[in-house]
Design an enzyme around this catalytic site. Sequence first.
Site, PDB file in Angstrom:
ATOM      1  N   ASP A 174      30.059  40.734  45.037  1.00  0.00           N
ATOM      2  CA  ASP A 174      31.547  40.514  44.249  1.00  0.00           C
ATOM      3  C   ASP A 174      32.365  41.472  45.888  1.00  0.00           C
ATOM      4  OD1 ASP A 174      34.327  40.218  43.689  1.00  0.00           O
ATOM      5  OD2 ASP A 174      33.082  40.657  41.717  1.00  0.00           O
ATOM      6  N   SER A 226      38.058  47.404  41.433  1.00  0.00           N
ATOM      7  CA  SER A 226      39.386  47.284  40.970  1.00  0.00           C
ATOM      8  C   SER A 226      40.771  47.616  40.526  1.00  0.00           C
ATOM      9  CB  SER A 226      39.861  45.552  40.662  1.00  0.00           C
ATOM     10  OG  SER A 226      39.530  45.268  39.374  1.00  0.00           O
ATOM     11  N   LYS A 285      43.369  36.453  44.444  1.00  0.00           N
ATOM     12  CA  LYS A 285      43.925  37.551  44.819  1.00  0.00           C
ATOM     13  C   LYS A 285      44.659  37.162  46.227  1.00  0.00           C
ATOM     14  CE  LYS A 285      40.642  39.397  42.516  1.00  0.00           C
ATOM     15  NZ  LYS A 285      41.704  39.209  40.915  1.00  0.00           N
ATOM     16  N   ASN A 338      47.750  40.913  42.598  1.00  0.00           N
ATOM     17  CA  ASN A 338      46.708  40.929  43.467  1.00  0.00           C
ATOM     18  C   ASN A 338      47.007  40.596  44.622  1.00  0.00           C
ATOM     19  OD1 ASN A 338      44.650  42.600  41.826  1.00  0.00           O
ATOM     20  ND2 ASN A 338      43.883  40.830  40.695  1.00  0.00           N
ATOM     21  N   HIS A 383      38.773  41.610  46.011  1.00  0.00           N
ATOM     22  CA  HIS A 383      39.430  42.004  45.899  1.00  0.00           C
ATOM     23  C   HIS A 383      39.842  42.125  47.615  1.00  0.00           C
ATOM     24  CE1 HIS A 383      41.535  43.229  42.554  1.00  0.00           C
ATOM     25  NE2 HIS A 383      39.909  42.520  42.143  1.00  0.00           N
ATOM     26  N   GLU A 401      30.350  45.546  44.070  1.00  0.00           N
ATOM     27  CA  GLU A 401      31.969  44.811  44.684  1.00  0.00           C
ATOM     28  C   GLU A 401      31.857  45.439  46.129  1.00  0.00           C
ATOM     29  OE1 GLU A 401      34.699  44.656  41.691  1.00  0.00           O
ATOM     30  OE2 GLU A 401      33.317  44.264  40.259  1.00  0.00           O
ATOM     31  N   HIS A 431      32.525  44.188  37.647  1.00  0.00           N
ATOM     32  CA  HIS A 431      34.034  43.311  37.231  1.00  0.00           C
ATOM     33  C   HIS A 431      33.034  42.621  35.781  1.00  0.00           C
ATOM     34  CE1 HIS A 431      36.297  40.035  35.841  1.00  0.00           C
ATOM     35  NE2 HIS A 431      37.465  41.023  36.630  1.00  0.00           N
TER      36      HIS A 431
END
Length: 397
Positions: free
Chosen positions: A221, A196, A252, A60, A224, A192, A146
């Site tokens: 979140d 991911s 990441k 990542n 990413h 998020e 997550h």
Amino acid sequence: MVATAGDSQAAWAIALRADLEALPAEQRRRLRSLQPSGPASLRADDSGSDRAPLLDLASNDYLGLACHPRIQHAAATAIGRDGVGAGASRLVSGSRPVHAELEQALGQWLGRQRVLLFPSGFQANLAAVQALADRHTLVLADRLIHHSLLVGVKASGARLQRFAHNNLDELQRRLEQARRDQPQRRLLVLSESLFSMEGTSPDVGHLAQLCARYGAALLLDEAHALGVLGPEGRGLGHGHGDVSLISGTFGKAFGSGGAFLAGDALVGDWLLQHSGPFRYTTALAPPLAAAALAALEWIAAEPQRSTALLERARRWRDRLEACGWPRPEGDGPILPLLVGSEQRALALQQQLEQAGLLCVAIRPPTVPAGRARLRLVLRHDLPSGSLERLLAALGKP
Ligand SMILES: Cc1ncc(COP(=O)(O)O)c(C=O)c1O
């Protein structure tokens, strides 16, 4: 009969053994050491020293910052100045000037009043949910959030309902119902900004509006997305004041480790005064804070890198689709190539590795049965010709 210490030890060992024996052989995970070996490449310890390094389509490290000389130099300088570790919690003697500098710089970049650092994103998420939910709260969470957020919900004692992935109509129905049932109840929504394993993003503006309309807190979140998505890589929550709290990680796109929460002064102060995951842990290691600060300066100074990465992601999606593969969803640097069965995903992973490409098969239970995939991750420092190598290695769909 009274159990002895020996018996109770045997009981836990029996329980662990039973769990391990129930695990299907194909789901057993193992650790594999990989050594960075030049831009976007990793050498596997089990592939023989004569084998060429693998092209990294798995990590990542979207902007290639983990081995960037500027970031390495910042971390090395901090070690010389502050030592390797902070030696104590932020509230004891572990706060260093670099922590405050990083918190201020992030707050400014993100347009948030207060930022607090954490040793990991897992821990930050735990703290965030505990700040926004208690046992009387109803949490409405995207089905694919997550694991750390789910652990946070459990620790808070809140009641959990899940809505279908990115389905904001369903979320609205649930919010409406919740308000009708208990007009004064605390509500928290979890999502998020870049999922991911799916590569997808919600409509954050709409999500934030819904939360404001129903008086629900929103925890987003951005692990990413930061550095990659949103205006100049500032995340999809940027500019949406109704996002109550943003969580981000340096593990990441920032290329190092550690994490933060960003919100208003009130939630920041609550975390400082009450959050166990903030108070009762050793402060983020100073070289990691310095590396994150250097990464932030790099990202803020070179926003065209994330634009170029997204342009590359669009080209890869177009070509994969043109070659007959299902178009990977979303438009960020995570391209999940859905291949169906676990066996096919594993076979393709091996086939790619034979051709010198590292790309990991994501399988149940991480994703639902029948939706195994290759998780292709793009990064800024991939050499030209990488897409052609991938397409040749994949062969026909
Ligand atoms: C969406 C998401 N949130 C949080 C985390 C945890 O971040 P960290 O690796 O800093 O613990 C991860 C990393 O696995 C993640 O993918």
